[in-house]
Write a protein that holds these residues in place. Structure first.
Motif, mmCIF file in Angstrom:
data_model
loop_
_atom_site.group_PDB
_atom_site.id
_atom_site.type_symbol
_atom_site.label_atom_id
_atom_site.label_comp_id
_atom_site.label_asym_id
_atom_site.label_seq_id
_atom_site.Cartn_x
_atom_site.Cartn_y
_atom_site.Cartn_z
ATOM 1 N N ILE A 1 -22.652 -11.080 4.576
ATOM 2 C CA ILE A 1 -22.604 -10.761 5.950
ATOM 3 C C ILE A 1 -21.325 -11.170 6.475
ATOM 4 C CG2 ILE A 1 -23.395 -10.846 8.103
ATOM 5 C CD1 ILE A 1 -26.305 -11.369 6.848
ATOM 6 N N SER A 2 -20.494 -10.199 6.955
ATOM 7 C CA SER A 2 -19.357 -10.769 7.918
ATOM 8 C C SER A 2 -19.418 -9.834 9.168
ATOM 9 C CB SER A 2 -18.317 -10.215 6.997
ATOM 10 O OG SER A 2 -17.991 -9.080 6.677
ATOM 11 N N PHE A 3 -18.595 -10.340 10.048
ATOM 12 C CA PHE A 3 -18.624 -9.738 11.404
ATOM 13 C C PHE A 3 -17.316 -9.239 11.767
ATOM 14 C CE2 PHE A 3 -22.518 -12.319 11.215
ATOM 15 C CZ PHE A 3 -23.466 -11.269 11.436
ATOM 16 N N PRO A 4 -16.500 -8.480 11.513
ATOM 17 C CA PRO A 4 -15.276 -7.761 11.905
ATOM 18 C C PRO A 4 -15.170 -7.238 13.400
ATOM 19 C CG PRO A 4 -16.143 -5.911 10.576
ATOM 20 C CD PRO A 4 -17.119 -6.954 10.750
ATOM 21 N N LEU A 5 -14.059 -7.557 14.045
ATOM 22 C CA LEU A 5 -13.654 -7.068 15.189
ATOM 23 C C LEU A 5 -12.481 -6.316 15.025
ATOM 24 C CD1 LEU A 5 -14.222 -6.564 18.381
ATOM 25 C CD2 LEU A 5 -13.008 -8.731 18.753
ATOM 26 N N PHE A 6 -12.140 -5.058 15.248
ATOM 27 C CA PHE A 6 -11.122 -4.660 15.006
ATOM 28 C C PHE A 6 -10.263 -4.158 16.188
ATOM 29 C CE2 PHE A 6 -14.004 -3.057 11.721
ATOM 30 C CZ PHE A 6 -13.657 -3.402 10.786
ATOM 31 N N PHE A 7 -9.037 -4.615 16.123
ATOM 32 C CA PHE A 7 -8.147 -4.175 17.245
ATOM 33 C C PHE A 7 -7.152 -2.814 17.013
ATOM 34 C CE2 PHE A 7 -9.198 -8.399 18.129
ATOM 35 C CZ PHE A 7 -9.533 -8.350 19.600
ATOM 36 N N ASP A 8 -7.200 -1.889 17.360
ATOM 37 C CA ASP A 8 -6.521 -0.658 16.906
ATOM 38 C C ASP A 8 -6.080 -0.060 18.225
ATOM 39 O OD1 ASP A 8 -7.596 -1.101 14.382
ATOM 40 O OD2 ASP A 8 -9.127 0.737 14.406
ATOM 41 N N PRO A 9 -4.885 0.797 17.891
ATOM 42 C CA PRO A 9 -4.315 1.805 19.063
ATOM 43 C C PRO A 9 -5.313 2.799 19.445
ATOM 44 C CG PRO A 9 -2.751 1.348 17.296
ATOM 45 C CD PRO A 9 -4.038 1.063 16.597
ATOM 46 N N GLY A 10 -4.943 3.329 20.724
ATOM 47 C CA GLY A 10 -5.768 4.324 20.930
ATOM 48 C C GLY A 10 -5.490 5.560 20.154
ATOM 49 N N TRP A 11 -6.518 6.399 19.879
ATOM 50 C CA TRP A 11 -6.103 7.597 19.073
ATOM 51 C C TRP A 11 -4.901 8.498 19.103
ATOM 52 C CZ3 TRP A 11 -9.013 8.793 14.688
ATOM 53 C CH2 TRP A 11 -8.667 10.252 14.269
ATOM 54 N N ASN A 12 -4.725 8.725 20.447
ATOM 55 C CA ASN A 12 -3.485 9.570 20.933
ATOM 56 C C ASN A 12 -2.265 8.797 20.933
ATOM 57 O OD1 ASN A 12 -4.847 12.152 20.671
ATOM 58 N ND2 ASN A 12 -5.769 11.618 22.674
ATOM 59 N N THR A 13 -2.212 7.469 20.669
ATOM 60 C CA THR A 13 -1.112 6.775 21.074
ATOM 61 C C THR A 13 -0.030 6.741 20.199
ATOM 62 O OG1 THR A 13 -2.608 5.038 21.743
ATOM 63 C CG2 THR A 13 -0.309 4.162 21.150
ATOM 64 N N GLU A 14 1.249 7.208 20.364
ATOM 65 C CA GLU A 14 2.378 7.237 19.778
ATOM 66 C C GLU A 14 2.864 5.859 19.235
ATOM 67 O OE1 GLU A 14 4.415 10.087 18.969
ATOM 68 O OE2 GLU A 14 2.918 11.200 19.683
ATOM 69 N N VAL A 15 2.843 5.625 17.997
ATOM 70 C CA VAL A 15 2.957 4.151 17.625
ATOM 71 C C VAL A 15 4.557 4.006 16.868
ATOM 72 C CG1 VAL A 15 2.270 2.302 15.831
ATOM 73 C CG2 VAL A 15 0.677 4.074 16.679
ATOM 74 N N GLN A 16 5.265 3.408 17.482
ATOM 75 C CA GLN A 16 6.823 3.126 17.234
ATOM 76 C C GLN A 16 6.993 1.621 17.276
ATOM 77 O OE1 GLN A 16 8.779 5.222 20.492
ATOM 78 N NE2 GLN A 16 7.492 7.073 20.390
ATOM 79 N N ALA A 17 8.076 1.434 16.702
ATOM 80 C CA ALA A 17 8.710 0.228 16.670
ATOM 81 C C ALA A 17 8.966 -0.253 17.945
ATOM 82 C CB ALA A 17 9.920 -0.101 15.744
ATOM 83 N N LEU A 18 8.821 -1.635 18.119
ATOM 84 C CA LEU A 18 9.222 -2.092 19.556
ATOM 85 C C LEU A 18 10.563 -2.389 19.618
ATOM 86 C CD1 LEU A 18 6.197 -4.738 19.729
ATOM 87 C CD2 LEU A 18 6.434 -2.398 21.331
ATOM 88 N N PRO A 19 11.221 -2.263 20.869
ATOM 89 C CA PRO A 19 12.674 -2.736 21.002
ATOM 90 C C PRO A 19 12.756 -4.205 20.465
ATOM 91 C CG PRO A 19 11.748 -1.635 22.967
ATOM 92 C CD PRO A 19 10.635 -1.908 22.126
ATOM 93 N N GLY A 20 13.980 -4.395 19.868
ATOM 94 C CA GLY A 20 14.467 -5.575 19.486
ATOM 95 C C GLY A 20 14.082 -5.905 17.930
ATOM 96 N N PHE A 21 13.198 -5.307 17.242
ATOM 97 C CA PHE A 21 12.752 -5.588 16.074
ATOM 98 C C PHE A 21 13.382 -4.557 15.033
ATOM 99 C CE2 PHE A 21 9.217 -7.195 18.519
ATOM 100 C CZ PHE A 21 8.817 -8.237 17.943
ATOM 101 N N PRO A 22 14.476 -5.097 14.405
ATOM 102 C CA PRO A 22 14.934 -4.111 13.367
ATOM 103 C C PRO A 22 13.983 -4.129 12.311
ATOM 104 C CG PRO A 22 15.634 -6.412 13.057
ATOM 105 C CD PRO A 22 14.896 -6.380 14.433
ATOM 106 N N VAL A 23 14.062 -2.936 11.396
ATOM 107 C CA VAL A 23 13.187 -2.414 10.539
ATOM 108 C C VAL A 23 13.651 -3.034 9.297
ATOM 109 C CG1 VAL A 23 11.940 -0.670 9.104
ATOM 110 C CG2 VAL A 23 12.691 -0.215 11.775
ATOM 111 N N LEU A 24 12.754 -3.904 8.717
ATOM 112 C CA LEU A 24 13.149 -4.646 7.545
ATOM 113 C C LEU A 24 12.718 -3.731 6.309
ATOM 114 C CD1 LEU A 24 11.600 -8.108 8.675
ATOM 115 C CD2 LEU A 24 13.844 -7.325 8.471
ATOM 116 N N PRO A 25 13.307 -4.120 5.128
ATOM 117 C CA PRO A 25 12.947 -3.173 4.102
ATOM 118 C C PRO A 25 11.618 -3.375 3.723
ATOM 119 C CG PRO A 25 14.902 -4.169 3.476
ATOM 120 C CD PRO A 25 14.468 -4.694 4.964
ATOM 121 N N ASP A 26 10.779 -2.445 3.242
ATOM 122 C CA ASP A 26 9.389 -2.818 2.592
ATOM 123 C C ASP A 26 9.328 -2.238 1.462
ATOM 124 O OD1 ASP A 26 9.274 0.050 2.871
ATOM 125 O OD2 ASP A 26 7.488 0.160 4.264
#
Length: 130
Positions: free
Chosen positions: A71-96
């Motif tokens: 048994i586990s009890f997860p709590l999920f923190f997710d953006p809203g369904w219609n939220t545009e998800v973009q990199a925050l200013p000041g965070f350079p995109v690192l190679p993945d």
């Protein structure tokens, strides 16, 4: 089966059965044993995206080796369904490395809403729903 959190963050309270494993950057699976009175925090794809990869989504899996139900009890923190998800200013995109993801996709190549991102992932697992 390996998975990653799709949203921002999952907070998990484990029972004493254990079974949660996380994958290290070396590719090795490491047990995350339950520690009484603590929570496990799995970082998600959207947190990786908005921080440009500074915080990486956690590959994880569950192996129930106990002789009883887990048994586990997860709590999920997710953006809203219609939220545009973009990199925050000041965070350079690192190679993945998309090759380490089950679908071979880069989380940084995503554009649009969180809902569209989520539907795209579900469609890869359940193509008949697309």
């Amino acid at each position: 089966y390996q998975r990653r959190v799709r949203g921002l963050l999952t907070v998990l309270r484990q029972d004493s059965s254990g079974g949660l494993q996380v994958r290290a950057s070396s590719g090795e699976w490491i047990d995350a044993p339950p520690i009484d009175g603590t929570f496990v925090c799995n970082l998600g794809d959207m947190l990786e995206r908005i921080t440009g990869g500074l915080y990486r989504s956690t590959p994880h899996r569950v192996r129930n080796r106990a002789s009883h139900a887990r048994i586990s009890f997860p709590l999920f923190f997710d953006p809203g369904w219609n939220t545009e998800v973009q990199a925050l200013p000041g965070f350079p995109v690192l190679p993945d490395n998309p090759d380490t993801r089950w679908d071979g996709a880069s989380v940084h190549a995503t554009s649009g809403t969180y809902g569209a991102y989520l539907l795209g992932k579900v469609a890869k697992v359940f193509p008949d729903l697309a």
